[in-house]
Design an enzyme around this catalytic site. Structure first.
Site, short mmCIF file in Angstrom:
data_model
loop_
_atom_site.label_atom_id
_atom_site.label_comp_id
_atom_site.label_asym_id
_atom_site.label_seq_id
_atom_site.Cartn_x
_atom_site.Cartn_y
_atom_site.Cartn_z
N ARG A 116 47.65 55.48 41.03
CA ARG A 116 46.49 54.62 40.82
C ARG A 116 45.27 55.32 41.39
O ARG A 116 45.22 55.60 42.59
CB ARG A 116 46.71 53.27 41.50
CG ARG A 116 45.50 52.35 41.49
CD ARG A 116 45.82 51.03 42.20
NE ARG A 116 44.69 50.12 42.19
CZ ARG A 116 43.87 49.90 43.23
NH1 ARG A 116 44.05 50.54 44.39
NH2 ARG A 116 42.88 49.04 43.13
N HIS A 142 35.78 51.14 41.69
CA HIS A 142 36.18 51.00 43.09
C HIS A 142 34.93 51.30 43.94
O HIS A 142 34.89 52.25 44.71
CB HIS A 142 37.35 51.94 43.41
CG HIS A 142 38.12 51.58 44.64
ND1 HIS A 142 39.50 51.44 44.66
CD2 HIS A 142 37.73 51.34 45.92
CE1 HIS A 142 39.91 51.15 45.88
NE2 HIS A 142 38.85 51.07 46.67
N GLU A 166 38.88 44.67 44.01
CA GLU A 166 38.40 43.80 45.08
C GLU A 166 36.95 43.35 44.94
O GLU A 166 36.10 43.70 45.78
CB GLU A 166 38.59 44.50 46.44
CG GLU A 166 40.02 44.93 46.71
CD GLU A 166 40.20 45.49 48.12
OE1 GLU A 166 39.20 45.81 48.78
OE2 GLU A 166 41.35 45.60 48.56
N ASN A 224 45.96 43.46 46.47
CA ASN A 224 45.85 44.36 47.63
C ASN A 224 46.06 43.52 48.88
O ASN A 224 45.30 42.57 49.13
CB ASN A 224 44.46 45.01 47.69
CG ASN A 224 44.26 46.04 46.59
OD1 ASN A 224 45.16 46.29 45.79
ND2 ASN A 224 43.07 46.61 46.54
N TYR A 264 46.72 43.42 53.09
CA TYR A 264 46.72 44.09 54.40
C TYR A 264 47.08 43.15 55.55
O TYR A 264 47.79 43.54 56.47
CB TYR A 264 45.35 44.73 54.66
CG TYR A 264 45.11 45.93 53.75
CD1 TYR A 264 45.58 47.18 54.10
CD2 TYR A 264 44.50 45.78 52.51
CE1 TYR A 264 45.43 48.27 53.26
CE2 TYR A 264 44.34 46.87 51.66
CZ TYR A 264 44.81 48.11 52.04
OH TYR A 264 44.67 49.19 51.20
N GLU A 297 47.70 47.81 46.40
CA GLU A 297 47.47 48.49 47.67
C GLU A 297 48.20 47.75 48.78
O GLU A 297 48.15 46.52 48.85
CB GLU A 297 45.98 48.49 48.08
CG GLU A 297 45.12 49.47 47.35
CD GLU A 297 43.66 49.41 47.80
OE1 GLU A 297 43.39 49.11 48.98
OE2 GLU A 297 42.78 49.67 46.96
C1 GBH Z 1 40.91 48.16 50.66
O1 GBH Z 1 40.07 47.12 51.03
C2 GBH Z 1 40.16 49.10 49.78
O2 GBH Z 1 40.44 48.84 48.41
C3 GBH Z 1 40.39 50.55 50.08
O3 GBH Z 1 39.43 51.33 49.44
C4 GBH Z 1 40.40 50.75 51.58
O4 GBH Z 1 40.47 52.11 51.93
C5 GBH Z 1 41.57 50.00 52.13
O5 GBH Z 1 41.51 48.67 51.79
C6 GBH Z 1 41.68 50.07 53.65
O6 GBH Z 1 40.59 49.47 54.26
O7 GBH Z 1 39.74 41.88 59.89
O8 GBH Z 1 41.96 40.89 59.89
O9 GBH Z 1 40.07 39.80 58.78
C7 GBH Z 1 40.51 46.36 52.12
C8 GBH Z 1 39.94 44.97 52.13
C9 GBH Z 1 39.20 43.17 53.40
C10 GBH Z 1 41.24 44.20 54.01
C11 GBH Z 1 39.05 42.62 54.77
C12 GBH Z 1 41.14 43.62 55.39
C13 GBH Z 1 39.98 42.02 56.79
C14 GBH Z 1 41.16 41.85 57.69
N1 GBH Z 1 39.94 44.40 53.44
N2 GBH Z 1 40.33 42.45 55.44
S1 GBH Z 1 40.70 41.05 59.17
#
Ligand code: GBH
Length: 464
Positions: free
Chosen positions: A83, A127, A172, A301, A303, A368
């Protein structure tokens, strides 16, 4: 970790799709070559204090010049798919007018290189690298940007549609709108909530118009989707105030996107929350029909996740002066990544299960998932990143658990193939499976990359 590898892929079907992901500005470098014009990130990186250590993507991983080697690296991991994103200002400088053949040629070679090595190209059209000229004309808060995006999408389809089946419009949109136009921590660094909400609508409209044009221009049937970043929003307790706080967070973070995309309407509770903050969604006739152009897949995505409370702490008022209800994130004391993000794999299971329930019939892909940790490399560039391996294994297990609970999850892309430009954090934070030495541009597989390769291989073996 061998045991972890066997466990992690267990329960996933033989045709599960495995991949790795990157994005254009984070890896390519070569920002002024072959006719590329500046994007909002080239500009933002020059704002003092915007990016850690004043870093930028001028060179990044120099992928633009090392693409064949990087594709060999991807193929060596044994993944099914890669991707990547297309840099709009490379293929349509300034964001308007005819295609730039020299810029397109790079992606043309990339696609051919991938196909020659048996790796499925999975394209993201946007992106975050908006051509600066379009930002100068108003950016995403301006309706015209949606039409410019649709033109650009068609131009890429015309060039690559004979070989590429998998198309994602946006990565996103929450980040583009909220981090870029409300919080100001991402390009273009603006801080006006009502404009950010206009950006949300024009991003979604751009997605919808592009989806229509992509389908019409595709020489073969395509798989079309969009990628959203989401977490699972948990209420701190069963109390009504806490459930409301979680609902509102989920509304602004997820349903504001999912409901128009899938049901063709903005959620009423979110519209009234927005009004309390002085924001309105600038919908015109026909917009929602375009936005709800049917999707073949939804990219997720993931995290982290949060727990929300609407119960005021001692002495705090229940509403803000605007009338907005009280809400806060409740710290969980969980282990965190180097980004400070809570590690909560269960949130992925719960999110996917909920998406499967609330939006049935929509195939899901994790586009992701991954983590930054404080890697230490030895003299050979080797990194023993058991923390990253554990993060990946636990989240892949969380995907398998969601499937077992009925969610239609069909694939998983690890973020990221290699260390890269981590936006406002510059090169300080490393998400790669592959280590990049930014002095020499040498790539070295981390232990997590070897683990992922073995996991994918084992999963493939079931295919017979
Ligand atoms: C992605 O966005 C992107 O698509 C990518 O380009 C980037 O490198 C990758 O993540 C890593 O950052 O502070 O606990 O509230 C991530 C989007 C949005 C994920 C905000 C974490 C906050 C977590 N992010 N979110 S917190």
């Amino acid at each position: 970790t061998a045991a972890a590898a066997t466990d992690a892929a267990a329960g996933l079907p033989a045709d599960f799709l495995w991949g790795v992901a990157t994005s254009s500005y984070q890896i390519e470098g070569a920002v002024a070559e072959d006719g590329r014009t500046p994007s909002i990130w080239d500009t933002f990186c020059r704002v003092p204090g915007a990016v850690v250590d004043g870093e930028n993507g001028d060179t990044a991983c120099d992928h633009y010049h090392r693409m064949p080697d990087d594709v060999a690296l991807i193929a060596g991991l044994g993944v099914d798919s890669y991707r990547f994103s297309i840099a709009w200002p490379r293929v349509q400088p300034g964001g308007r007018g005819p295609a730039n053949a020299a810029g397109l040629a790079f992606y043309d070679r990339l696609v051919d290189e991938l196909l020659a090595k048996g790796v499925l190209p999975w394209i993201t059209l946007y992106h975050w690298d908006l051509p600066q000229e379009l930002e100068d004309a108003g950016g995403w808060p301006t309706r015209d940007t949606a039409h410019r995006f649709a033109d650009y999408a068609e131009l890429v389809m015309d060039a690559l549609g004979d070989r590429v089946r998998h198309w994602t419009t946006l990565n996103e949109p929450w980040c583009s709108a909220m981090l870029g136009y409300d919080q100001g921590v991402h390009a273009p660094g603006r801080t006006h909530f009502p404009d950010a909400i206009k950006a949300v609508h024009h991003l979604l409209l751009g997605h919808g118009l592009a989806a229509q044009r992509l389908r019409a221009a595709a020489p073969e049937p395509i798989q079309l989707g969009i990628t959203l970043n989401m977490g699972n929003a948990y209420p701190a307790s069963d109390r009504q105030a806490d459930r409301d706080a979680a609902r509102r967070a989920d509304g602004l973070g997820a349903r504001l996107y999912l409901d128009p995309l899938i049901h063709g309407r903005y959620p009423a509770d979110v519209i009234s929350d927005l009004a309390l903050r002085g924001a309105e969604i600038p919908v015109q006739d026909g917009d929602l029909a375009a936005i709800s152009e049917p999707l073949d897949m939804l990219g997720v995505n993931y995290y982290s996740s949060h727990v929300f409370s609407g119960t005021p702490e001692d002495g705090e008022p229940e509403t803000r002066p605007s009338g907005e209800p009280y809400s806060r994130i409740v710290p969980q004391n969980l282990p965190v990544t180097a980004m400070g993000w809570d590690i909560i794999p269960r949130g992925l299971t719960d999110l996917l299960t909920r998406l499967g329930r609330d939006y049935p019939g929509l195939p899901l892909y994790i586009t992701e998932n991954g983590a930054a940790f404080d890697d230490t490399a030895d003299a050979d560039g080797r990194v023993q990143d058991d923390d990253r391996t554990a993060y990946l294994a636990d989240h892949i297990r969380a995907v398998a658990a969601a499937r077992a609970a009925g969610a239609d999850v069909r694939g998983y892309f690890a973020w990221s193939l290699m260390d890269n430009f981590e936006w406002a954090y510059g090169y300080d934070k490393r998400f790669g499976l592959v280590r990049v030495d930014y002095d020499t541009q040498r790539r070295t597989l981390k232990q997590s990359a070897e683990w992922y390769r073995d996991t994918v291989r084992r999963s493939r073996e079931q295919r017979g």
